[in-house]
Scaffold this motif. Structure first.
Motif, PDB file in Angstrom:
ATOM      1  N   SER A  21     -35.060  -4.302  26.236  1.00 26.26           N
ATOM      2  CA  SER A  21     -34.027  -3.559  25.504  1.00 26.26           C
ATOM      3  C   SER A  21     -32.820  -3.301  26.404  1.00 26.26           C
ATOM      4  O   SER A  21     -31.668  -3.402  25.962  1.00 26.26           O
ATOM      5  N   ALA A  22     -33.093  -2.983  27.659  1.00 27.59           N
ATOM      6  CA  ALA A  22     -31.996  -2.738  28.611  1.00 27.59           C
ATOM      7  C   ALA A  22     -31.196  -4.018  28.842  1.00 27.59           C
ATOM      8  O   ALA A  22     -29.963  -3.974  28.913  1.00 27.59           O
ATOM      9  N   VAL A  23     -31.879  -5.155  28.958  1.00 26.73           N
ATOM     10  CA  VAL A  23     -31.167  -6.433  29.137  1.00 26.73           C
ATOM     11  C   VAL A  23     -30.225  -6.660  27.962  1.00 26.73           C
ATOM     12  O   VAL A  23     -29.036  -6.970  28.143  1.00 26.73           O
ATOM     13  N   GLN A  24     -30.752  -6.475  26.762  1.00 26.92           N
ATOM     14  CA  GLN A  24     -29.952  -6.668  25.550  1.00 26.92           C
ATOM     15  C   GLN A  24     -28.742  -5.737  25.537  1.00 26.92           C
ATOM     16  O   GLN A  24     -27.618  -6.140  25.221  1.00 26.92           O
ATOM     17  N   TYR A  26     -27.256  -4.131  28.180  1.00 27.39           N
ATOM     18  CA  TYR A  26     -26.290  -4.414  29.243  1.00 27.39           C
ATOM     19  C   TYR A  26     -25.465  -5.663  28.939  1.00 27.39           C
ATOM     20  O   TYR A  26     -24.265  -5.695  29.206  1.00 27.39           O
ATOM     21  N   LEU A  27     -26.109  -6.685  28.392  1.00 30.37           N
ATOM     22  CA  LEU A  27     -25.343  -7.893  28.056  1.00 30.37           C
ATOM     23  C   LEU A  27     -24.319  -7.605  26.961  1.00 30.37           C
ATOM     24  O   LEU A  27     -23.188  -8.091  27.009  1.00 30.37           O
ATOM     25  N   THR A  28     -24.716  -6.816  25.973  1.00 33.60           N
ATOM     26  CA  THR A  28     -23.779  -6.434  24.906  1.00 33.60           C
ATOM     27  C   THR A  28     -22.615  -5.628  25.480  1.00 33.60           C
ATOM     28  O   THR A  28     -21.446  -5.882  25.162  1.00 33.60           O
ATOM     29  N   ALA A  42     -17.392  -5.449  33.328  1.00 31.25           N
ATOM     30  CA  ALA A  42     -18.209  -6.484  32.671  1.00 31.25           C
ATOM     31  C   ALA A  42     -19.094  -7.187  33.685  1.00 31.25           C
ATOM     32  O   ALA A  42     -20.287  -7.417  33.432  1.00 31.25           O
ATOM     33  N   SER A  43     -18.530  -7.492  34.828  1.00 29.61           N
ATOM     34  CA  SER A  43     -19.308  -8.162  35.875  1.00 29.61           C
ATOM     35  C   SER A  43     -20.458  -7.270  36.351  1.00 29.61           C
ATOM     36  O   SER A  43     -21.588  -7.726  36.526  1.00 29.61           O
ATOM     37  N   ARG A  44     -20.154  -6.029  36.543  1.00 28.87           N
ATOM     38  CA  ARG A  44     -21.203  -5.095  37.006  1.00 28.87           C
ATOM     39  C   ARG A  44     -22.303  -4.937  35.961  1.00 28.87           C
ATOM     40  O   ARG A  44     -23.485  -4.881  36.293  1.00 28.87           O
ATOM     41  N   LEU A  45     -21.923  -4.876  34.695  1.00 31.10           N
ATOM     42  CA  LEU A  45     -22.931  -4.743  33.631  1.00 31.10           C
ATOM     43  C   LEU A  45     -23.813  -5.993  33.545  1.00 31.10           C
ATOM     44  O   LEU A  45     -25.011  -5.897  33.273  1.00 31.10           O
ATOM     45  N   ARG A  46     -23.221  -7.151  33.819  1.00 34.08           N
ATOM     46  CA  ARG A  46     -24.038  -8.386  33.845  1.00 34.08           C
ATOM     47  C   ARG A  46     -25.034  -8.336  35.012  1.00 34.08           C
ATOM     48  O   ARG A  46     -26.163  -8.796  34.889  1.00 34.08           O
ATOM     49  N   GLN A  47     -24.603  -7.792  36.128  1.00 35.14           N
ATOM     50  CA  GLN A  47     -25.518  -7.644  37.268  1.00 35.14           C
ATOM     51  C   GLN A  47     -26.666  -6.702  36.914  1.00 35.14           C
ATOM     52  O   GLN A  47     -27.813  -6.921  37.306  1.00 35.14           O
ATOM     53  N   GLU A  48     -26.328  -5.647  36.165  1.00 33.73           N
ATOM     54  CA  GLU A  48     -27.384  -4.705  35.726  1.00 33.73           C
ATOM     55  C   GLU A  48     -28.382  -5.433  34.842  1.00 33.73           C
ATOM     56  O   GLU A  48     -29.593  -5.234  34.961  1.00 33.73           O
ATOM     57  N   ALA A  49     -27.887  -6.291  33.955  1.00 37.95           N
ATOM     58  CA  ALA A  49     -28.776  -7.055  33.077  1.00 37.95           C
ATOM     59  C   ALA A  49     -29.699  -7.955  33.893  1.00 37.95           C
ATOM     60  O   ALA A  49     -30.891  -8.094  33.578  1.00 37.95           O
ATOM     61  N   GLN A  50     -29.154  -8.544  34.959  1.00 38.14           N
ATOM     62  CA  GLN A  50     -29.987  -9.399  35.812  1.00 38.14           C
ATOM     63  C   GLN A  50     -31.078  -8.596  36.504  1.00 38.14           C
ATOM     64  O   GLN A  50     -32.223  -9.058  36.630  1.00 38.14           O
ATOM     65  N   VAL A  78     -29.343  -1.813  20.208  1.00 34.73           N
ATOM     66  CA  VAL A  78     -28.284  -1.577  21.192  1.00 34.73           C
ATOM     67  C   VAL A  78     -27.424  -0.405  20.738  1.00 34.73           C
ATOM     68  O   VAL A  78     -27.066  -0.304  19.564  1.00 34.73           O
ATOM     69  N   VAL A  79     -27.118   0.466  21.673  1.00 29.65           N
ATOM     70  CA  VAL A  79     -26.193   1.569  21.414  1.00 29.65           C
ATOM     71  C   VAL A  79     -24.834   1.137  21.943  1.00 29.65           C
ATOM     72  O   VAL A  79     -24.712   0.766  23.107  1.00 29.65           O
TER      73      VAL A  79
END
Length: 158
Positions: A21-24, A26-28, A42-50, A78-79
């Motif tokens: 759920s967190a991956v979904q 963060y990517l959103t 956006a870049s940082r949020l993608r890193q969080e998803a990884q 997703v919120v």
């Protein structure tokens, strides 16, 4: 490796659901931030998803090692929000729920004297606590200048 404790599979299943759920989410959020021109965020949020994908991978490995078929039975919706602050607050709330789950799992493994489970959930707990603190710091950094809250304003992630 096997685990006869009936609660551990439940903790692992919920953990996998939370992490995916967190991956979904963060990517959103990365896509939303990118659309607002917040490329650093956006870049940082993608890193969080990884990072969350890495956690999900470790949970899948643990489940397989225990002879369980991985099953994320409940992905949370997703919120979203209207600005970066709203997104980060939603992420912090999700991380807080994940931390609570890992605290429960860790404490259960301590009570049931499961050293492998204790080490596994203890490591995830420490990582998610650190992640929650980083999100809180990011929120605090953004709370000062009001300009950072507007969509389209230039805010770089750490």
């Amino acid at each position: 490796m096997s685990n006869s404790d009936t609660r551990v599979p439940g903790f692992l299943g919920r953990a996998l659901s939370f992490e995916l759920s967190a991956v979904q989410q963060y990517l959103t959020h990365a896509r939303l931030a990118e659309g607002w021109g917040l490329t650093g965020a956006a870049s940082r949020l993608r890193q969080e998803a990884q990072q969350e994908t890495g956690h999900a991978d470790r949970i899948v490995a643990r489940m397989l090692a225990l002879g369980m078929a991985p099953n994320a039975s409940f992905l949370r919706p997703v919120v979203t929000g209207q600005d970066l602050m709203a997104l980060l607050r939603a992420n912090w709330r999700l991380e807080a729920e994940i931390v609570r789950l890992y605290e429960q799992a860790y404490n259960h493994c301590a009570r049931s004297r499961d050293p492998d489970g204790l080490a596994f959930f203890g490591e995830l707990l420490r990582e998610e606590q650190e992640h929650a603190r980083e999100l809180e710091g990011w929120l605090n950094d953004l709370s000062e200048p009001n300009e950072a809250r507007r969509p389209g304003s230039v805010v770089t992630g750490r």
